[in-house]
Write an enzyme that holds these catalytic residues in place. Structure first.
Site, PDB file in Angstrom:
ATOM      1  N   ASP A   9     -13.922  30.756  -4.038  1.00  0.00           N
ATOM      2  CA  ASP A   9     -15.185  31.270  -4.560  1.00  0.00           C
ATOM      3  C   ASP A   9     -15.732  30.258  -5.549  1.00  0.00           C
ATOM      4  OD1 ASP A   9     -14.602  33.480  -3.070  1.00  0.00           O
ATOM      5  OD2 ASP A   9     -14.230  34.815  -4.760  1.00  0.00           O
ATOM      6  N   ASP A 131     -19.243  44.677   2.871  1.00  0.00           N
ATOM      7  CA  ASP A 131     -18.598  44.888   1.567  1.00  0.00           C
ATOM      8  C   ASP A 131     -18.920  46.302   1.089  1.00  0.00           C
ATOM      9  OD1 ASP A 131     -17.932  42.173   1.740  1.00  0.00           O
ATOM     10  OD2 ASP A 131     -19.773  41.580   0.727  1.00  0.00           O
TER      11      ASP A 131
END
Length: 244
Positions: A9, A131
């Protein structure tokens, strides 16, 4: 055998991790993403899940140079997500070396645009990012939760041509409390033809073994690696590279 997909990330060009998508919990794990990616590659990893957290927050690709650097200097198959809102964004991702791109928020707000991406680039290159927080789809780097239920959302996307889904249980992400195996099993039973990638909650190699035993095709993991709960050399038995 389950496919292993380590994650990087990105914020400000660095490797970071958040907890449950909260940008205020940022923890830096590496100044140089290329060094991290090469370590993954050296231990038999073939895939990389690369997320532009700056891009997810700003609604545009921010860390394209990092993507280009990783694609140019490793042989990892990179799926890229974060900030893919417009046609030029996904074109940039592919031009910079991503082999696959993850459509998250845009798949909620503009499914027709994702349909066009599938038609242009192929269903093998467009991944759905599903998500969910408490069973509802979240968008904008998980900053906002919608009223859209997870399974109907994935089902609709499958009918529109999506064949690969990354499903993250936000409540487990970064918590190191184990994956949502029951949820992934439910999705697999409802949509057996989906290539489902589990994400969130991986705390140790036992969690990966559990998902493998449950027939989940692939898993993304990050924090457990960075925190030392999983050692890369212990994962090599899932690859074709023998341990030293």
């Amino acid at each position: 055998m389950i496919e292993l997909i380590p994650a990087i990330d990105l914020m400000d060009g660095k490797c970071v991790r958040l907890t449950q998508g909260d940008y205020g919990t940022k923890k830096i794990y590496g100044e140089d993403p290329l060094t991290v990616a090469r370590t993954f590659e050296d231990h038999g990893m073939r895939r990389l899940h690369l997320v532009d957290l700056d891009g997810a927050r700003e609604g545009r690709i921010v860390n394209s140079r990092v993507l280009e650097n990783l694609a140019s200097h490793t042989s990892l198959v990179i799926d890229f997500g974060g900030g893919l809102k417009h046609d030029r964004d996904i074109a940039t991702a592919f031009e910079c070396g991503a082999q696959m791109a993850t459509a998250g928020s845009i798949a909620v707000r503009e499914p027709e645009r994702v349909d066009a991406w599938i038609a242009r680039y192929g269903s093998d290159r467009i991944i759905l990012g599903a998500d969910a927080r408490n069973g509802k789809i979240a968008v904008d780097g998980w900053q906002h939760t919608t009223d859209e239920a997870l399974l109907p959302f994935i089902t609709s996307a499958f009918r529109r041509g999506i064949r690969t889904v990354i499903c993250t249980d936000i409540g487990r992400d970064g918590m190191l409390r184990g994956p949502a195996t029951a949820l992934y099993g439910e999705i697999r039973r409802a949509l057996p033809d989906i290539f489902l990638i589990a994400s969130g909650g991986i705390a140790g190699i036992g969690d990966i073994e559990q998902l493998d035993a449950a027939g989940i095709p692939a898993v993304i993991f990050g924090k457990a690696l960075y925190e030392g709960r999983i050692r890369l050399k212990d994962l090599m038995r899932f690859t074709n590279i023998p341990e030293n």
